[in-house]
Design a protein around this motif. Structure first.
Motif, PDB file in Angstrom:
ATOM      1  N   ARG A  75       0.683  -0.813  -0.213  1.00  0.00           N
ATOM      2  CA  ARG A  75      -0.093   0.084  -0.400  1.00  0.00           C
ATOM      3  C   ARG A  75       0.814   0.991  -0.134  1.00  0.00           C
ATOM      4  NH1 ARG A  75      -2.161   0.087   5.428  1.00  0.00           N
ATOM      5  NH2 ARG A  75      -0.795   1.830   5.685  1.00  0.00           N
ATOM      6  N   GLY A  76       0.807   1.966  -1.295  1.00  0.00           N
ATOM      7  CA  GLY A  76       1.651   3.498  -0.751  1.00  0.00           C
ATOM      8  C   GLY A  76       3.258   3.191  -1.055  1.00  0.00           C
ATOM      9  N   ILE A  77       2.745   1.804  -1.891  1.00  0.00           N
ATOM     10  CA  ILE A  77       4.487   1.713  -2.353  1.00  0.00           C
ATOM     11  C   ILE A  77       4.440   1.993  -4.147  1.00  0.00           C
ATOM     12  CG2 ILE A  77       6.517   0.658  -2.764  1.00  0.00           C
ATOM     13  CD1 ILE A  77       5.914   0.994   0.170  1.00  0.00           C
ATOM     14  N   PRO A  78       5.074   3.167  -4.676  1.00  0.00           N
ATOM     15  CA  PRO A  78       5.633   3.317  -5.668  1.00  0.00           C
ATOM     16  C   PRO A  78       6.192   2.681  -6.780  1.00  0.00           C
ATOM     17  CG  PRO A  78       7.017   4.628  -4.824  1.00  0.00           C
ATOM     18  CD  PRO A  78       6.169   4.082  -2.852  1.00  0.00           C
ATOM     19  N   ARG A  79       6.146   1.130  -6.527  1.00  0.00           N
ATOM     20  CA  ARG A  79       6.530   0.766  -7.684  1.00  0.00           C
ATOM     21  C   ARG A  79       7.375   0.685  -8.958  1.00  0.00           C
ATOM     22  NH1 ARG A  79       2.331  -4.232  -6.380  1.00  0.00           N
ATOM     23  NH2 ARG A  79       0.952  -2.618  -6.346  1.00  0.00           N
ATOM     24  N   GLU A  80       5.855   1.635  -9.991  1.00  0.00           N
ATOM     25  CA  GLU A  80       5.776   2.011 -11.121  1.00  0.00           C
ATOM     26  C   GLU A  80       6.959   3.364 -11.207  1.00  0.00           C
ATOM     27  OE1 GLU A  80       4.170   4.654  -8.752  1.00  0.00           O
ATOM     28  OE2 GLU A  80       3.499   2.766  -9.176  1.00  0.00           O
ATOM     29  N   THR A  81       7.725   3.068  -9.833  1.00  0.00           N
ATOM     30  CA  THR A  81       8.962   4.683  -9.717  1.00  0.00           C
ATOM     31  C   THR A  81      10.179   3.678  -8.628  1.00  0.00           C
ATOM     32  OG1 THR A  81       7.391   6.705  -9.789  1.00  0.00           O
ATOM     33  CG2 THR A  81       9.144   6.938  -9.491  1.00  0.00           C
ATOM     34  N   PRO A  82      10.449   3.593 -10.043  1.00  0.00           N
ATOM     35  CA  PRO A  82      11.654   2.986  -9.322  1.00  0.00           C
ATOM     36  C   PRO A  82      13.014   3.595  -8.825  1.00  0.00           C
ATOM     37  CG  PRO A  82      12.138   2.201 -11.745  1.00  0.00           C
ATOM     38  CD  PRO A  82      10.989   3.220 -11.153  1.00  0.00           C
ATOM     39  N   ASP A  83      13.454   4.892  -9.201  1.00  0.00           N
ATOM     40  CA  ASP A  83      14.471   5.601  -8.025  1.00  0.00           C
ATOM     41  C   ASP A  83      13.565   6.468  -6.855  1.00  0.00           C
ATOM     42  OD1 ASP A  83      15.905   4.632 -10.013  1.00  0.00           O
ATOM     43  OD2 ASP A  83      16.266   5.885 -11.265  1.00  0.00           O
ATOM     44  N   ALA A  84      11.983   5.820  -6.790  1.00  0.00           N
ATOM     45  CA  ALA A  84      11.583   7.112  -5.493  1.00  0.00           C
ATOM     46  C   ALA A  84      11.759   6.945  -4.065  1.00  0.00           C
ATOM     47  CB  ALA A  84      10.314   6.192  -5.642  1.00  0.00           C
ATOM     48  N   ALA A  85      12.075   7.653  -3.319  1.00  0.00           N
ATOM     49  CA  ALA A  85      13.103   7.386  -2.350  1.00  0.00           C
ATOM     50  C   ALA A  85      11.806   7.566  -0.805  1.00  0.00           C
ATOM     51  CB  ALA A  85      13.645   9.063  -1.963  1.00  0.00           C
ATOM     52  N   MET A  86      12.438   5.852  -0.653  1.00  0.00           N
ATOM     53  CA  MET A  86      11.388   5.683   0.547  1.00  0.00           C
ATOM     54  C   MET A  86      12.249   5.411   2.177  1.00  0.00           C
ATOM     55  SD  MET A  86       9.675   2.648  -1.231  1.00  0.00           S
ATOM     56  CE  MET A  86       8.828   1.450  -0.432  1.00  0.00           C
ATOM     57  N   GLU A  87      11.459   5.538   2.971  1.00  0.00           N
ATOM     58  CA  GLU A  87      12.096   5.773   4.333  1.00  0.00           C
ATOM     59  C   GLU A  87      11.688   5.037   5.274  1.00  0.00           C
ATOM     60  OE1 GLU A  87      13.463   8.831   8.444  1.00  0.00           O
ATOM     61  OE2 GLU A  87      12.519   8.721   6.742  1.00  0.00           O
ATOM     62  N   LEU A  88      12.426   3.746   5.731  1.00  0.00           N
ATOM     63  CA  LEU A  88      11.823   2.648   6.469  1.00  0.00           C
ATOM     64  C   LEU A  88      11.412   3.169   8.063  1.00  0.00           C
ATOM     65  CD1 LEU A  88      10.513  -0.313   6.932  1.00  0.00           C
ATOM     66  CD2 LEU A  88      13.060  -0.771   7.485  1.00  0.00           C
ATOM     67  N   LEU A  89      10.583   3.259   8.772  1.00  0.00           N
ATOM     68  CA  LEU A  89      10.424   3.103  10.356  1.00  0.00           C
ATOM     69  C   LEU A  89      10.263   2.447  11.142  1.00  0.00           C
ATOM     70  CD1 LEU A  89       7.242   5.707   9.620  1.00  0.00           C
ATOM     71  CD2 LEU A  89       9.980   6.746   9.771  1.00  0.00           C
TER      72      LEU A  89
END
Length: 146
Positions: A75-89
């Protein structure tokens, strides 16, 4: 340079891995689900919370994998944008019929990945490179939490 290597076989072990991966940054393209192998894996740049006092903040390249994964939901993971930055909490675990349950990787901004597990069988390992971080992650405490 000492490399951290952890295994998780129960919820307490998984909580330790979660603490070490708090504030890890990764790209959406750093996530992989391998259904044939029943494995979910990622590579992240974790903040090194165990750095010696007074040492400058730093990050380490780290791998994490879960085995015995029966299903993955995002949910809410930008799989179509492989370079999208994410922060694991955090990584949480909700037990099911023993020894199964659901591990949830919780990301800043509301994203989440739910792993349906036959049982907890996970590992985290530093992969070597260490570099200076621009700053230390900060988590403001809400006034009503005191």
């Amino acid at each position: 340079m000492e490399l951290l290597k952890l295994a998780a076989l129960d919820a307490d072990d998984l909580a330790v891995i979660s603490a070490h991966l708090q504030d890890a940054v990764l790209r959406a393209g750093d996530l992989a689900y391998l259904p044939r192998e029943r494995r979910f894996a990622l590579v992240a740049r974790r903040f090194d919370w165990t750095a010696p006092d007074g040492a400058p903040p730093r990050r380490r390249l780290t791998g994490l994998h879960f085995d015995r994964v029966m299903a993955v939901r995002c949910r809410g993971i930008p799989r179509e944008t492989p370079d999208a930055a994410m922060e694991l909490l955090a990584i949480t675990f909700e037990p099911g019929e023993a020894p199964s349950g659901t591990a949830t990787l919780v990301f800043a901004g509301g994203g989440a990945i739910r792993l349906e597990l036959e049982c907890i069988e996970a590992g985290m390992r530093d992969l070597g490179p260490v570099w200076g971080a621009e700053s230390r992650p900060v988590h403001p405490i809400p006034l009503d939490a005191a």
